[in-house]
Motif scaffolding. Structure first.
Motif, short mmCIF file in Angstrom:
data_model
loop_
_atom_site.label_atom_id
_atom_site.label_comp_id
_atom_site.label_asym_id
_atom_site.label_seq_id
_atom_site.Cartn_x
_atom_site.Cartn_y
_atom_site.Cartn_z
N GLY A 137 0.82 -1.21 0.00
CA GLY A 137 0.00 0.00 0.00
C GLY A 137 0.85 1.26 0.00
N THR A 138 1.93 1.25 0.77
CA THR A 138 2.83 2.41 0.79
C THR A 138 3.45 2.63 -0.58
OG1 THR A 138 3.34 2.03 3.11
CG2 THR A 138 4.91 3.37 1.88
N TYR A 141 2.21 1.69 -3.40
CA TYR A 141 1.13 2.16 -4.28
C TYR A 141 0.98 3.68 -4.14
CZ TYR A 141 -3.72 3.13 -5.60
OH TYR A 141 -4.85 3.68 -6.14
N ASN A 142 0.99 4.19 -2.91
CA ASN A 142 0.89 5.64 -2.69
C ASN A 142 2.04 6.38 -3.35
OD1 ASN A 142 -1.46 5.56 -1.17
ND2 ASN A 142 -0.39 5.41 0.79
N ILE A 143 3.25 5.86 -3.21
CA ILE A 143 4.42 6.51 -3.81
C ILE A 143 4.27 6.55 -5.34
CG2 ILE A 143 6.92 6.28 -4.19
CD1 ILE A 143 7.07 5.05 -1.33
N GLU A 144 3.75 5.47 -5.91
CA GLU A 144 3.57 5.42 -7.37
C GLU A 144 2.53 6.43 -7.84
OE1 GLU A 144 5.53 3.97 -9.30
OE2 GLU A 144 6.58 2.66 -7.92
N ARG A 145 1.46 6.59 -7.05
CA ARG A 145 0.46 7.61 -7.40
C ARG A 145 1.10 8.99 -7.39
NH1 ARG A 145 -5.20 6.40 -6.17
NH2 ARG A 145 -5.52 8.53 -6.88
N ALA A 146 1.95 9.24 -6.40
CA ALA A 146 2.62 10.54 -6.31
C ALA A 146 3.55 10.73 -7.51
CB ALA A 146 3.41 10.63 -5.00
N PRO A 192 -4.87 1.60 -0.57
CA PRO A 192 -5.19 2.66 0.41
C PRO A 192 -5.89 3.84 -0.25
CG PRO A 192 -2.81 2.51 0.03
CD PRO A 192 -3.44 1.37 -0.68
N ARG A 193 -6.87 4.39 0.47
CA ARG A 193 -7.60 5.54 -0.08
C ARG A 193 -6.78 6.81 0.02
NH1 ARG A 193 -13.33 6.11 1.95
NH2 ARG A 193 -13.62 4.12 2.96
#
Ligand SMILES: [Fe+2]
Ligand SMILES: [Fe+2]
Length: 149
Positions: free
Chosen positions: A9-10, A12-17, A64-65
């Motif tokens: 999940g972490t 995934y967040n970094i990739e969105r950023a 993660p949302r």
């Protein structure tokens, strides 16, 4: 939530950023070959986010949302660096990618991933290394004196 899902999940967040950073920067390079590299990186980072999300779901979790927040943060960082100029963009992007490689490698060492997740992370790390090389080459392109028309 177990550590595997939390770590995926972490990432995934970094990739969105990362996707949002590059989207916000591409206009600063309009009409140059660096814009093409950024566009390719956007597609690649989106693939990373998508493959992490798919793996999280295969393991019975949900992405993660908070991803939206990271996306907005990335966009802000992308626009801010673009205002500061092309060199600042490329130096920041190199830093972001080196940090990603370091963080992802740390996860691989610390967390007991299943084989499929570990392979996915390893592939993503190889792509981030390619991005580091891209931004280093792009800095050289910027530094190269322009020869006539
Ligand atoms: Fe990535
Ligand atoms: Fe990357």
């Amino acid at each position: 939530m177990n550590e595997v899902l939390r770590s995926l999940g972490t990432m995934y967040n970094i990739e969105r950023a990362a996707t949002a950073i590059y989207k916000a920067q591409v206009r600063a390079f309009r009409g140059t070959e660096i814009a093409d590299k950024l566009r390719a990186a956007i597609v690649n980072e989106q693939e990373h986010a998508d493959n992490l999300k798919a793996r999280i779901e295969e393991l019975g979790g949900t992405a993660p949302r908070m991803g939206l927040l990271f996306q907005m943060g990335g966009m802000a960082l992308g626009f801010a660096t673009a205002l500061l100029g092309k060199m600042r963009v490329l130096k920041t992007d190199g830093w972001v990618e080196r940090k990603a490689v370091k963080d992802y490698s740390g996860f691989l060492q610390r967390v007991d991933f299943d084989e499929k997740s570990a392979a996915l992370i390893q592939r993503n790390i190889e792509d981030e290394k390619m991005h580091i090389k891209n931004w280093e080459e792009s800095i050289q392109i910027l530094l190269k004196p322009r020869t006539g028309y």
